[in-house]
Scaffold this active site. Structure first.
Site, mmCIF file in Angstrom:
data_model
loop_
_atom_site.group_PDB
_atom_site.id
_atom_site.type_symbol
_atom_site.label_atom_id
_atom_site.label_comp_id
_atom_site.label_asym_id
_atom_site.label_seq_id
_atom_site.Cartn_x
_atom_site.Cartn_y
_atom_site.Cartn_z
ATOM 1 N N GLY A 182 0.938 -1.534 -0.011
ATOM 2 C CA GLY A 182 -0.023 0.169 -0.330
ATOM 3 C C GLY A 182 0.895 1.047 -0.009
ATOM 4 O O GLY A 182 0.820 2.075 0.745
ATOM 5 N N SER B 115 1.519 3.299 -2.579
ATOM 6 C CA SER B 115 0.203 4.566 -3.973
ATOM 7 C C SER B 115 0.573 5.688 -3.175
ATOM 8 O O SER B 115 0.027 6.506 -3.864
ATOM 9 C CB SER B 115 0.034 3.977 -4.299
ATOM 10 N N SER C 230 0.587 -1.593 -5.359
ATOM 11 C CA SER C 230 -1.094 -1.269 -5.352
ATOM 12 C C SER C 230 -2.060 -1.861 -5.802
ATOM 13 O O SER C 230 -1.211 -3.005 -6.634
ATOM 14 C CB SER C 230 -1.183 0.330 -5.969
ATOM 15 N N ASP D 56 -2.538 -7.398 -4.563
ATOM 16 C CA ASP D 56 -4.252 -6.953 -3.602
ATOM 17 C C ASP D 56 -3.956 -8.390 -2.413
ATOM 18 O O ASP D 56 -3.915 -9.110 -3.097
ATOM 19 C CB ASP D 56 -5.298 -7.354 -4.385
ATOM 20 N N SER E 106 -3.298 0.003 15.177
ATOM 21 C CA SER E 106 -3.466 1.820 15.478
ATOM 22 C C SER E 106 -3.789 1.743 16.337
ATOM 23 O O SER E 106 -4.182 1.021 17.263
ATOM 24 C CB SER E 106 -5.116 1.906 14.347
ATOM 25 N N TYR F 230 -12.604 -2.023 12.357
ATOM 26 C CA TYR F 230 -10.914 -2.002 12.567
ATOM 27 C C TYR F 230 -9.807 -1.929 13.355
ATOM 28 O O TYR F 230 -8.971 -2.481 13.295
ATOM 29 C CB TYR F 230 -10.186 -0.412 11.765
ATOM 30 N N LYS G 217 -6.639 -4.585 13.871
ATOM 31 C CA LYS G 217 -5.435 -4.007 13.824
ATOM 32 C C LYS G 217 -5.104 -4.591 15.900
ATOM 33 O O LYS G 217 -3.846 -4.248 15.239
ATOM 34 C CB LYS G 217 -5.249 -2.307 14.614
HETATM 35 N N1 LIG Z 1 -3.603 7.561 8.805
HETATM 36 C C1 LIG Z 1 -4.417 7.198 10.108
HETATM 37 O O1 LIG Z 1 -4.367 8.108 10.911
HETATM 38 C C2 LIG Z 1 -3.411 6.258 10.745
HETATM 39 C C3 LIG Z 1 -4.006 5.630 11.872
HETATM 40 C C4 LIG Z 1 -3.740 4.497 12.143
HETATM 41 C C5 LIG Z 1 -2.913 3.344 11.672
HETATM 42 N N2 LIG Z 1 -3.551 3.536 10.187
HETATM 43 C C6 LIG Z 1 -3.132 2.603 9.119
HETATM 44 O O2 LIG Z 1 -2.279 3.291 8.373
HETATM 45 C C7 LIG Z 1 -1.696 2.369 6.742
HETATM 46 C C8 LIG Z 1 -1.291 3.369 6.147
HETATM 47 O O3 LIG Z 1 -3.233 4.496 6.867
HETATM 48 P P1 LIG Z 1 -2.783 5.555 5.647
HETATM 49 O O4 LIG Z 1 -3.694 7.048 6.003
HETATM 50 O O5 LIG Z 1 -1.987 6.259 4.574
HETATM 51 O O6 LIG Z 1 -4.406 4.970 4.184
HETATM 52 P P2 LIG Z 1 -4.677 5.648 2.886
HETATM 53 O O7 LIG Z 1 -3.659 6.469 1.773
HETATM 54 O O8 LIG Z 1 -5.898 4.902 2.139
HETATM 55 O O9 LIG Z 1 -3.389 3.922 1.972
HETATM 56 C C9 LIG Z 1 -3.528 2.974 2.113
HETATM 57 C C10 LIG Z 1 -2.470 2.456 1.363
HETATM 58 O O10 LIG Z 1 -3.253 0.683 1.058
HETATM 59 C C11 LIG Z 1 -3.819 0.602 -0.153
HETATM 60 N N3 LIG Z 1 -4.728 -0.899 -0.213
HETATM 61 C C12 LIG Z 1 -5.567 -0.518 0.759
HETATM 62 N N4 LIG Z 1 -6.050 -1.794 0.180
HETATM 63 C C13 LIG Z 1 -5.080 -2.307 -0.114
HETATM 64 C C14 LIG Z 1 -4.933 -4.023 -1.137
HETATM 65 N N5 LIG Z 1 -6.658 -4.700 -0.435
HETATM 66 N N6 LIG Z 1 -4.118 -4.744 -0.833
HETATM 67 C C15 LIG Z 1 -3.275 -3.784 -1.377
HETATM 68 N N7 LIG Z 1 -3.352 -2.378 -1.318
HETATM 69 C C16 LIG Z 1 -4.352 -2.550 -0.372
HETATM 70 C C17 LIG Z 1 -3.720 1.905 -0.747
HETATM 71 O O11 LIG Z 1 -3.320 0.956 -1.783
HETATM 72 P P3 LIG Z 1 -4.152 1.439 -3.880
HETATM 73 O O12 LIG Z 1 -5.749 1.892 -3.021
HETATM 74 O O13 LIG Z 1 -3.742 1.864 -4.691
HETATM 75 O O14 LIG Z 1 -4.692 -0.082 -3.775
HETATM 76 C C18 LIG Z 1 -3.116 2.568 -0.516
HETATM 77 O O15 LIG Z 1 -1.542 2.751 -1.344
HETATM 78 C C19 LIG Z 1 -3.278 1.326 6.801
HETATM 79 O O16 LIG Z 1 -3.412 0.388 8.093
HETATM 80 C C20 LIG Z 1 -4.013 2.409 8.205
HETATM 81 O O17 LIG Z 1 -5.273 1.446 8.569
HETATM 82 C C21 LIG Z 1 -3.460 5.031 9.813
#
Ligand SMILES: NC(=O)c1ccc[n+]([C@@H]2O[C@H](COP(=O)([O-])OP(=O)(O)OC[C@H]3O[C@@H](n4cnc5c(N)ncnc54)[C@H](OP(=O)(O)O)[C@@H]3O)[C@@H](O)[C@H]2O)c1
Length: 254
Positions: free
Chosen positions: A13, A15, A37, A63, A147, A160, A164
């Site tokens: 992930g 991208s 991605s 995926d 998380s 979630y 997590k």
């Molecule tokens: N942002 C926060 O505050 C926060 C807090 C706690 C935990 N997290 C965790 O941190 C991680 C990244 O979060 P983010 O905020 O950067 O999210 P994001 O911007 O939505 O990015 C998610 C990434 O995961 C990829 N993805 C989603 N489903 C997938 C699948 N089935 N197979 C392969 N790739 C997949 C997406 O790629 P494509 O759509 O291009 O395939 C994208 O690159 C996640 O695990 C999230 O739960 C984030």
């Protein structure tokens, strides 16, 4: 020479958001990064940006909910570089109201399964595929991106939290079973990180409220996570295994 020079790192992930930042920081530090991605052109666009670091990054459409995709990810990476040093299990189900803003009882079982399938089983799938390769070289580093609700709980977004939490258990298990092969597995429990997917989900008032949850009174930036991630996988952390490190600006305190 930088501590990540010539290390081969898969960042699932990558991208956009946090994964993209991890891919950038790892590349800056000399790692060969595999950008993934579900959309090949999105991954290729990031690889093009990373090209300036001269570290031979590659893009692989993956995926993580699909066995064949994950097998191909690991095999193609191994064929290209001859080894895999690092796996960052970052890919996660997007933050959507249907699951984040709904009551536990209003989410059907299929909804739970969808999130658990990507956030938990997807990471398990990637670990299962990469561990035999890491065992061959008697070294490896896995980081699972979790998380803070997995530690402190939360009144919403139950799928979630559940998925997590499983990543923290996965981390402990892999550390205890595979530490003897010099494969370290750690976990980062993130607080409010300003990826557009998360930040833009909230209105201004909520964005401010969430900033104030952290003792440092701000949202974390994706690069805050990337910097920690790029340290955890180096030998500076060689005696740390099976741990969850909270990255939330000082809110959930252990
Ligand atoms: N942002 C926060 O505050 C926060 C807090 C706690 C935990 N997290 C965790 O941190 C991680 C990244 O979060 P983010 O905020 O950067 O999210 P994001 O911007 O939505 O990015 C998610 C990434 O995961 C990829 N993805 C989603 N489903 C997938 C699948 N089935 N197979 C392969 N790739 C997949 C997406 O790629 P494509 O759509 O291009 O395939 C994208 O690159 C996640 O695990 C999230 O739960 C984030």
């Amino acid at each position: 020479m930088d501590k990540l020079s010539n290390k081969v790192a898969i960042v699932t992930g990558s991208s956009k958001g946090i994964g993209k930042s991890i891919a950038e920081v790892f590349s800056q530090k000399g790692a060969h990064v595999v950008v993934t991605s579900r959309n090949l052109s999105s991954a290729k666009a990031i690889v093009e940006d990373l090209g300036s670091y001269g570290t031979d990054p590659i893009a692989i459409k993956t995926d993580i909910t699909k066995n064949d995709d994950v097998s191909n990810l690991i095999q193609t990476t191994k064929n290209h570089y001859g080894k895999i040093d690092i796996l960052i299990n970052n890919a996660g189900f997007p933050l959507v109201s249907e699951y984040w803003d709904s009551s536990f009882n209003d989410i059907d079982i299929e909804g739970f399964k969808k999130i658990i399938e990507s956030d938990l089983i997807g990471s398990i799938r990637c670990c299962k595929a990469v561990i035999p390769v890491m065992k061959e070289s008697n070294s490896g580093n896995i980081v699972n991106i979790s998380s803070t609700p997995a530690i402190a709980g939360h009144s919403q977004g139950s799928p979630y939290t559940i998925a997590k939490s499983g990543l923290m258990g996965l981390t402990k298990h892999l550390a205890l079973e595979y530490g003897k092969y010099n494969i370290r597995t750690n976990c980062l429990a993130l607080g409010n990180i300003k990826s557009s997917a998360t930040f833009d989900h909230f209105d201004n008032k909520t964005q401010q409220k969430l900033a104030n949850e952290a003792s440092v009174k701000r949202w974390g930036e994706p690069i805050d996570v990337a910097n920690i991630c790029s340290s955890v996988v180096t030998d500076d952390f060689s005696f740390v295994n099976g741990q969850t490190i909270v990255v939330d600006g000082g809110n959930v305190l252990l």
